[in-house]
Design a protein around this motif. Sequence first.
Motif, PDB file in Angstrom:
ATOM      1  N   CYS A   1      -2.137  66.257   5.612  1.00  0.00           N
ATOM      2  CA  CYS A   1      -1.036  65.814   4.752  1.00  0.00           C
ATOM      3  C   CYS A   1      -0.692  66.874   3.704  1.00  0.00           C
ATOM      4  O   CYS A   1       0.442  66.923   3.219  1.00  0.00           O
ATOM      5  N   GLN A   2      -1.663  67.706   3.349  1.00  0.00           N
ATOM      6  CA  GLN A   2      -1.372  68.784   2.407  1.00  0.00           C
ATOM      7  C   GLN A   2      -0.314  69.728   2.973  1.00  0.00           C
ATOM      8  O   GLN A   2       0.528  70.254   2.239  1.00  0.00           O
TER       9      GLN A   2
ATOM     10  N   ASN B   1       3.048  67.876   2.983  1.00  0.00           N
ATOM     11  CA  ASN B   1       3.505  67.795   1.599  1.00  0.00           C
ATOM     12  C   ASN B   1       4.244  69.059   1.177  1.00  0.00           C
ATOM     13  O   ASN B   1       5.342  68.996   0.611  1.00  0.00           O
TER      14      ASN B   1
ATOM     15  N   TRP C   1       8.246  69.485   0.239  1.00  0.00           N
ATOM     16  CA  TRP C   1       8.633  69.938  -1.093  1.00  0.00           C
ATOM     17  C   TRP C   1       9.512  71.190  -1.008  1.00  0.00           C
ATOM     18  O   TRP C   1      10.535  71.297  -1.690  1.00  0.00           O
TER      19      TRP C   1
ATOM     20  N   GLY D   1       5.793  64.079  -2.068  1.00  0.00           N
ATOM     21  CA  GLY D   1       5.101  64.526  -0.869  1.00  0.00           C
ATOM     22  C   GLY D   1       5.540  63.746   0.351  1.00  0.00           C
ATOM     23  O   GLY D   1       6.430  62.894   0.285  1.00  0.00           O
TER      24      GLY D   1
ATOM     25  N   THR E   1       3.561  61.852   3.687  1.00  0.00           N
ATOM     26  CA  THR E   1       2.356  61.553   4.439  1.00  0.00           C
ATOM     27  C   THR E   1       2.616  61.715   5.937  1.00  0.00           C
ATOM     28  O   THR E   1       3.762  61.679   6.385  1.00  0.00           O
TER      29      THR E   1
END
Length: 199
Positions: free
Chosen positions: A57-58, A61, A65, A97, A99
């Motif tokens: 998810c990072q 995200n 963004w 963000g 998911t």
Amino acid sequence: MINLKIAAQKLNGIIIKPGETFSYWKLIGKPSKRKGYVHGMVLHYGRFMSGVGGGLCQLSNIIYWMTLHTGLTVTERHRHSFDVFPDSGRTQPFGSGATCSFNYLDLQIKNNTNQSFQLILHLTNDHLVGEWRSDSPPLYTYQVYQKEHDMTMAYWGSYIRHNTIYRKKYNQLDQLIDDEYITENHAIMMYEPLLESSL
């Protein structure tokens, strides 16, 4: 780090031509041990668990963004249902963000411009770094911000966090030409909203 490196290599250098759509999971595929993915942190209904491919998810995200600061159009994005991290050190608005969960929570981005865009991603020892490149200079710049932010107590005793995300659009003369609604967020808070910093 291992999971992010594997997935970032799949996406690094991808080009989205005019009219094409980027799909996070179509490009990455199912994370599996056979592909080298390891167990990592997964957020599941407000609880931290271990799962193969955890931490991806990072990556979704940062792509989301960055995309909000381009002329690309997000056609599928899913918000986090739980807010697990207090605002200490936060540099982006709550709810900015995206998911992801294979293969039903995807991040999809369509190129409705007349430019081609290339996604660049890499990891340092401490950071996940990304950028969108285009084949011509951008005509606009963007400022993403939140409105209508509040925290309210639900009838069962937990707090609910809400906001809306907007972005201001500026031309090359730095003149504001639009103030666009992006999305709305609601999340169950997994911490007390008025906790004081221990620093």
